[in-house]
Scaffold this motif. Structure first.
Motif, PDB file in Angstrom:
ATOM      1  N   SER A 184      -9.863  -7.372  -7.887  1.00 37.22           N
ATOM      2  CA  SER A 184      -9.834  -8.420  -8.901  1.00 37.22           C
ATOM      3  C   SER A 184     -11.238  -8.896  -9.219  1.00 37.22           C
ATOM      4  CB  SER A 184      -8.986  -9.608  -8.432  1.00 37.22           C
ATOM      5  OG  SER A 184      -9.052 -10.668  -9.373  1.00 37.22           O
ATOM      6  N   ARG A 190     -11.621 -11.818 -11.064  1.00 37.75           N
ATOM      7  CA  ARG A 190     -11.483 -13.215 -11.457  1.00 37.75           C
ATOM      8  C   ARG A 190     -12.052 -14.164 -10.414  1.00 37.75           C
ATOM      9  NH1 ARG A 190      -7.361 -15.256 -15.781  1.00 37.75           N
ATOM     10  NH2 ARG A 190      -7.404 -13.443 -17.151  1.00 37.75           N
ATOM     11  N   ARG A 234      -1.060 -11.145  -6.542  1.00 36.93           N
ATOM     12  CA  ARG A 234      -1.901 -10.501  -5.530  1.00 36.93           C
ATOM     13  C   ARG A 234      -1.407 -10.833  -4.120  1.00 36.93           C
ATOM     14  NH1 ARG A 234      -5.158  -6.346  -7.265  1.00 36.93           N
ATOM     15  NH2 ARG A 234      -6.218  -6.897  -9.208  1.00 36.93           N
ATOM     16  N   ASP A 269      -6.492  -6.031 -12.541  1.00 39.39           N
ATOM     17  CA  ASP A 269      -6.043  -7.292 -13.131  1.00 39.39           C
ATOM     18  C   ASP A 269      -5.310  -7.044 -14.438  1.00 39.39           C
ATOM     19  OD1 ASP A 269      -7.128  -8.739 -11.066  1.00 39.39           O
ATOM     20  OD2 ASP A 269      -8.891  -9.419 -12.174  1.00 39.39           O
TER      21      ASP A 269
END
Length: 623
Positions: free
Chosen positions: A403, A405, A493, A534
């Protein structure tokens, strides 16, 4: 129709047909069948209010319900059958408008249209939510009297908890044992007990024995449910509208009574006075009116309450003008501030044969379980679908491999509550249980839920016809900064991490590795979760997300009439003799399941009303 509360407990209130021009307050009293309190909506809050207010033999109470009776509906009694009520006559069967952030899909919103409301047709999660949620109401939203310590005594007074030696050992000082609402533990699957709960601990989520205490909800737990010792649902209708309560001569329950608008008098005072309600039994049917000598209490839910207010001329002026409804009171917060709990959709893990409860979907295969329930009140039919859940904070689990983010903004209550819940269920729950798993697979479902959304939507009128459903626009993922999406992405996740834990893996059925982990409903158990991007997860979310059935906030509580609809006494700002009590008054979304808080709030409000009435001379029209 004559009144016989034993043989015919649900009947119309012999209301009078309205005649002539609009009446003044004094004149109207001569035209209308009168009750001290008229309660609109027999859902969770309305059932409690009607029961508690009618304890006073000196007042009369009318409870109006648009749906039917709950007592002879089998699906309201057998816990696992609640999905059978979806799209039935007992469901309002709502649809949202198209959601641009969710592939322009219209989302199905089931809501109970039956005595007990959604407490008669939901999964029976008994949850106090986080102490910090209510303390935030009192401190940040100026809702004095609604902090956790104010509500906790009512939660305990309502509850009659059934301990069980085979269940988690919990501190009984936090459980009630003398109330009318039965709580306990539903049937637990082996996979939930030995798979999901320990898998969550392996994923870094600590176990907690009881989330219904002042200590908070953080951790993974087996859920308490509102179930009685006979293995039947204990809705707030079965708890508070018992046969004994229905026999009270001062309580009238009218089913199939659709309220079309509130009746107001604007001629005899500085502010409008609500004097009753107009109702119909069916679209195009005869209009009736009933009179409230003391108060009308709207308890119609987060969708119907703002709709009824707007149909009655109480709401944003531009919305009322759009439909040619005369403005009784301009209130811009009506129908605004809608918040809901959105699920990213279920991650469905294919499990070994004989482990999940998906066989119950087959009538023949389910017969032994039905016989066990009928004879013993036990077994898998007492299952609650969501048997266990984990409560966590999304930011605590960042960063994730694969990821890009950053952690989400902290929107938890008091900085200590959860913003994510992950429910574990030993059955397929795809699109509200309406879609069967591919190839007849056995499934264990992980459902991540965003508990503290920043996005807010609206409930507005479709037309002036009360039988036309309101326009529901939750505006999912419309928050500035895209925080809601980031929180749910973390939920996915964490679910993938739980799925890969040793405790859960022992129950999973190996499936072939595929280049696309989303070609089935579940990510392949042998796929490398670090390679799932993602973008793949966000696409899954966009195409599969659905509601967890918790709309709130559309008639929110607060001290300012500019930003709220009701005050801390649940009285509508600027209107006399009108209160609201249901999830629409929540000033902010709770970080959990709202049925127990709604019941406790209604219980508390009933005492506030009775104390207020006792301190004043009864206010009645001068007839």
């Amino acid at each position: 129709m004559g009144r016989n509360p034993v043989q015919n407990p649900l009947h119309y209130a012999t209301p009078q047909v309205p005649t002539g021009p609009p009446a003044t307050y004094a004149t109207a009293g001569r035209l209308l069948q009168g009750y001290d309190y008229v309660i609109i909506g027999a859902g969770a809050a309305g059932s409690v209010l009607a029961s508690k207010l009618s304890e006073d033999k000196h007042v009369s109470v009318l409870l109006l319900e648009a749906g039917g009776d709950n007592t002879k509906v089998l699906e309201t009694k057998v816990p696992i059958l609640f999905q059978k009520l979806f799209h039935s006559e007992h469901d309002w069967d709502y649809q949202t408008v198209e959601q641009p952030a969710l592939a322009s899909r219209r989302l199905y919103w089931p809501r109970g249209r039956i005595l007990g409301g959604s407490s008669s047709m939901n999964a029976m999660m008994y949850h106090h939510c986080s102490k910090s949620d209510f303390d935030e109401w009192a401190s940040l939203h100026d809702c004095k009297g609604w902090a956790y310590d104010d509500l906790a005594p009512y939660l305990r007074r309502m509850e009659r908890f059934t301990p069980n030696a085979a269940r988690p050992r919990i501190d009984l000082q936090h459980r009630g044992n003398k109330g009318d609402w039965q709580t306990g533990y539903s049937w637990l699957s082996e996979m939930g007990d030995k798979g999901f709960i320990p898998a969550c601990t392996e994923a870094g989520i600590p176990a907690i024995e009881d989330v219904n205490t002042p200590n908070g909800t953080m951790g993974v737990t087996r859920f308490q449910t509102f179930i009685d010792p006979k293995g039947q649902r204990s809705s707030l209708a079965t708890a508070y509208l018992t046969p004994e309560v229905r026999k009270r001569p001062n309580l009238t329950i009218a089913c199939h009574a659709q309220v079309t608008r509130l009746l107001t008098d604007r001629l005899t005072g500085p502010s409008p006075i609500v004097i009753g309600a107009e109702l119909q039994s069916k679209r195009g049917g005869e209009l009736f009116q009933v009179h409230a000598k003391r108060e009308v209490i709207l308890a119609a839910g987060a969708i119907n309450t703002p709709q009824i207010l707007q149909l009655s001329g109480i709401g944003p002026k531009d919305e009322l003008d759009k439909h040619g409804i005369p403005v009784v009171l301009e209130s811009n917060a009506v129908g605004r501030n809608l918040k809901d709990h959105l699920c990213t959709s279920a991650i469905s893990c294919k499990v070994k044969p004989g482990i999940s409860l998906d066989y119950l979907a087959n009538t023949v295969s389910a017969l032994p379980a039905l016989a066990r329930w009928l004879l013993l009140g036990s077994g898998p039919l007492t299952h609650n679908a969501g048997e266990a859940a984990a409560f966590l904070r999304a930011a605590d689990h960042y960063p994730f491999a694969g990821s890009e983010r950053s952690p989400p903004k902290d929107n938890t209550s008091g900085g200590v509550g959860p913003d994510l819940e992950i429910i574990g269920a030993p059955l397929a729950f795809i699109h509200h249980g309406e879609e069967l798993p591919l190839d007849g697979a056995n499934i264990f479902t992980l459902v991540p839920i965003a508990l503290r959304p920043l996005s807010s939507g609206t409930v507005t009128l479709r037309s002036r016809d009360a039988f036309d459903h309101a326009i529901i626009d939750p505006k999912y993922f419309s928050d500035e900064g895209d925080n809601d999406r980031t929180v749910l992405l973390a939920g996915l996740r964490v679910c993938l991490k739980i799925m890969r834990s040793p405790s859960l893996q022992q129950f999973l059925e190996p499936v072939p590795v595929d280049d696309d982990p989303w070609s089935y409903w579940w990510p392949y158990s042998s796929s490398d979760i670090d390679k799932i991007t993602d973008d793949q997860l966000l696409r899954w979310m966009q195409e599969k997300a659905f509601t967890l059935y918790h709309p709130v906030g559309t008639a929110r509580m607060g001290s300012s009439a500019a930003t709220s609809v009701v005050d801390s006494q649940c009285r509508v700002h600027g209107v006399q003799r009108l209160r609201v009590m249901d999830a629409s008054v929540f000033p902010e979304q709770l970080s959990g399941h709202p049925t127990a808080p709604i019941g406790a709030m209604a219980f508390k409000l009933s005492e506030m009303i009775r104390e207020e009435a006792a301190s004043e001379s009864p206010v009645r029209p001068n007839l």
